[in-house]
Design a protein around this motif. Sequence first.
Motif, PDB file in Angstrom:
ATOM      1  N   VAL A 118       0.954  -1.392  -0.080  1.00  0.00           N
ATOM      2  CA  VAL A 118       0.188   0.109  -0.026  1.00  0.00           C
ATOM      3  C   VAL A 118       0.786   1.048   0.076  1.00  0.00           C
ATOM      4  N   SER A 119       1.009   2.329  -1.577  1.00  0.00           N
ATOM      5  CA  SER A 119       1.419   3.503  -1.159  1.00  0.00           C
ATOM      6  C   SER A 119       1.619   4.147   0.766  1.00  0.00           C
ATOM      7  N   GLY A 120       2.692   4.212   0.669  1.00  0.00           N
ATOM      8  CA  GLY A 120       2.661   5.542   1.900  1.00  0.00           C
ATOM      9  C   GLY A 120       2.684   4.897   2.989  1.00  0.00           C
ATOM     10  N   TYR A 121       2.624   3.495   3.394  1.00  0.00           N
ATOM     11  CA  TYR A 121       2.936   3.007   4.133  1.00  0.00           C
ATOM     12  C   TYR A 121       4.182   2.295   5.374  1.00  0.00           C
ATOM     13  N   TRP A 122       4.104   1.697   6.155  1.00  0.00           N
ATOM     14  CA  TRP A 122       5.961   1.753   6.780  1.00  0.00           C
ATOM     15  C   TRP A 122       5.155   0.539   7.517  1.00  0.00           C
ATOM     16  N   THR A 123       6.334   0.646   8.736  1.00  0.00           N
ATOM     17  CA  THR A 123       6.812  -1.217   9.445  1.00  0.00           C
ATOM     18  C   THR A 123       5.063  -0.847   9.783  1.00  0.00           C
ATOM     19  N   ALA A 124       4.930  -0.209  10.936  1.00  0.00           N
ATOM     20  CA  ALA A 124       3.884  -0.300  11.918  1.00  0.00           C
ATOM     21  C   ALA A 124       2.807  -0.610  11.354  1.00  0.00           C
ATOM     22  N   PRO A 125       2.002  -0.222   9.964  1.00  0.00           N
ATOM     23  CA  PRO A 125       1.026  -0.683   9.689  1.00  0.00           C
ATOM     24  C   PRO A 125       1.117  -1.952   8.663  1.00  0.00           C
ATOM     25  N   GLU A 126       2.195  -2.416   8.204  1.00  0.00           N
ATOM     26  CA  GLU A 126       2.635  -3.901   7.326  1.00  0.00           C
ATOM     27  C   GLU A 126       2.099  -4.611   8.390  1.00  0.00           C
ATOM     28  N   ARG A 127       2.767  -4.399   9.732  1.00  0.00           N
ATOM     29  CA  ARG A 127       2.238  -5.431  10.598  1.00  0.00           C
ATOM     30  C   ARG A 127       1.540  -5.569  11.090  1.00  0.00           C
ATOM     31  N   LEU A 128       0.436  -4.932  11.621  1.00  0.00           N
ATOM     32  CA  LEU A 128      -1.184  -4.684  10.926  1.00  0.00           C
ATOM     33  C   LEU A 128      -1.811  -5.059  10.035  1.00  0.00           C
ATOM     34  N   MET A 129      -1.318  -5.157   8.621  1.00  0.00           N
ATOM     35  CA  MET A 129      -1.703  -5.005   7.516  1.00  0.00           C
ATOM     36  C   MET A 129      -1.762  -7.238   7.948  1.00  0.00           C
ATOM     37  N   LEU A 130      -0.170  -7.896   7.974  1.00  0.00           N
ATOM     38  CA  LEU A 130      -0.309  -8.927   8.420  1.00  0.00           C
ATOM     39  C   LEU A 130      -1.271  -9.795   9.685  1.00  0.00           C
ATOM     40  N   GLU A 131      -0.960  -8.854  10.725  1.00  0.00           N
ATOM     41  CA  GLU A 131      -1.844  -9.758  11.657  1.00  0.00           C
ATOM     42  C   GLU A 131      -3.461  -9.573  11.440  1.00  0.00           C
ATOM     43  N   HIS A 132      -3.571  -8.728  10.789  1.00  0.00           N
ATOM     44  CA  HIS A 132      -5.360  -8.508  10.771  1.00  0.00           C
ATOM     45  C   HIS A 132      -6.396  -9.246   9.230  1.00  0.00           C
ATOM     46  N   TYR A 133      -5.182  -9.007   8.206  1.00  0.00           N
ATOM     47  CA  TYR A 133      -5.872  -9.598   6.958  1.00  0.00           C
ATOM     48  C   TYR A 133      -4.644 -10.210   6.110  1.00  0.00           C
ATOM     49  N   GLY A 134      -2.956 -10.231   6.539  1.00  0.00           N
ATOM     50  CA  GLY A 134      -1.862 -11.668   5.314  1.00  0.00           C
ATOM     51  C   GLY A 134      -2.445 -12.745   6.512  1.00  0.00           C
ATOM     52  N   LEU A 135      -2.591 -12.887   7.407  1.00  0.00           N
ATOM     53  CA  LEU A 135      -2.627 -14.421   7.775  1.00  0.00           C
ATOM     54  C   LEU A 135      -4.089 -14.882   8.001  1.00  0.00           C
ATOM     55  N   ALA A 136      -4.985 -13.940   7.394  1.00  0.00           N
ATOM     56  CA  ALA A 136      -6.068 -15.176   6.907  1.00  0.00           C
ATOM     57  C   ALA A 136      -6.289 -16.045   5.389  1.00  0.00           C
ATOM     58  N   TYR A 137      -5.360 -15.377   5.212  1.00  0.00           N
ATOM     59  CA  TYR A 137      -4.915 -16.471   3.718  1.00  0.00           C
ATOM     60  C   TYR A 137      -3.856 -17.064   3.901  1.00  0.00           C
ATOM     61  N   SER A 138      -3.484 -17.801   5.067  1.00  0.00           N
ATOM     62  CA  SER A 138      -2.361 -18.760   5.065  1.00  0.00           C
ATOM     63  C   SER A 138      -1.339 -18.759   4.389  1.00  0.00           C
ATOM     64  N   PRO A 139      -0.322 -18.026   5.055  1.00  0.00           N
ATOM     65  CA  PRO A 139       0.856 -18.148   4.254  1.00  0.00           C
ATOM     66  C   PRO A 139       1.468 -18.885   4.673  1.00  0.00           C
ATOM     67  N   ASP A 140       2.606 -18.913   3.679  1.00  0.00           N
ATOM     68  CA  ASP A 140       4.244 -20.362   4.038  1.00  0.00           C
ATOM     69  C   ASP A 140       5.220 -19.335   4.218  1.00  0.00           C
TER      70      ASP A 140
END
Length: 334
Positions: free
Chosen positions: A134-156
Motif C-alpha cells: 500500500v502506497s505510503g505504508y511503513w513498518t507499523a501498518p505493514e505489521r497490522l496488515m499481516l496481523e489482521h488481514y494477511g494471516l487469513a490467507y494462510s501464508p507459507d
Amino acid sequence: MTAKILIVTAILFICAAAVEVGVRIMGVAPSIDDAHDKFLSDPHLPWRVKPDWSMTHPIQDGASFTYTYNSRGFRDEEHSLEKPAGVYRIVALGDSFTHGTGADYEETYLVKLERALNELTGGKPKVEIIKMGVSGYWTAPERLMLEHYGLAYSPDLVIVGFLQNDIIDTQTAIHKKKVEKGYIVSQEGGLGDLGMWFYLNSEAMRILLSKYAEWKKSRTGYLDWEVAWRQILEELGKVVELGNSAPAPAITVVFHISQKTWAASGMEDHQLRLDNFCRENGCVFIDSVDELRKQPYPKDLYWQINGHCTPAGYAVMANALLQVIIEHNLVPGL
C-alpha cells in the motif's frame, strides 16, 4: 448600518470571485490528485484502498500506468482466503515499491517474482503471492496488515519490504495519519471538513490551504533516528512472531529510492541494522540495493520525478529476491 454591511459583503464577494477567476485562468493552483476518493478508513489500518477501483496516472516523459485494485483493495488478482491444495502462498507487505508504483501490474517485482518461481517449480507447488503493498505504508501498518488481514490467507512465507523513508514515517506514528475526504493527511496537516470543502472547490483557497497544511506538518519536530529504529525493530519482531505463528518465516527486503541517497543517507547503517536483526531472529535479509548498484545504467532503473523504480528496476529487484529464495531453499520444488 445594515446597508453598509451588505455593501461590504458584496464587495468582498466580488473581490473573492475575481481572485478565484484569475487563479483559474492562470492555472497556478495545485492540481487535485487523481487518486482523490481512492482511500478509505479502516478499523485496524491508517487507511486502505477502495475495493474494485482503477485509475490511470501519468508519471514522466509521456509514460502512464494503470492501477487496478481487486475486491479487497489490493493491486492484485482475486484470491480466495482459503488456500487451495497444492498451493504455496507468500504474503508480501510493503509501501509504494511493493505496490509497484511506476510500472504496469505485469512489470511489478512481485508479479515477476511469482512468474519466475512458478516457472522453476513447474506449478508443483503453484506459487501465489498475495500482493498487499500500500502506497505510503511503513513498518507499523505493514505489521497490522499481516496481523489482521494477511494471516487469513494462510501464508507459507512472508516478505516485508523496507525503505529508508520508513524511518521518517515511523516517527509520524500510525495515530497521526488519517483519511479526510478520500485523502491521506496527517493530524498536524489536516484541514477539517470546511477546509477540505474549500480545498476541493476553490483553486484560490487551495493555494492558501496547501501552504497552511505544509506549515503545520513542518512543526512535527526533530527526528530521533535511534527512537525510530527501536520502534521499527520492535515492529519487525512482531512480524517475525506473527510469521512464525502461521508458520511463515519472515523475510525483510531492503531497497532504496535513488542512487544519490545511497552514499549520503547512511544506507550502510540501515542495511547493517536489518542484517543483524535477521541474524538474531532467524529470518532472511535480502539486500536488493547492491544488485541495483551493480547495473551498468542505474539511472535507467528509477523515474527521476519521484524515485520509484522503472520496470527495469523492478526486474532487478525481482531477480535479487529470486536468487536468495533459491539459495535458502525457501520455496519447495526449486
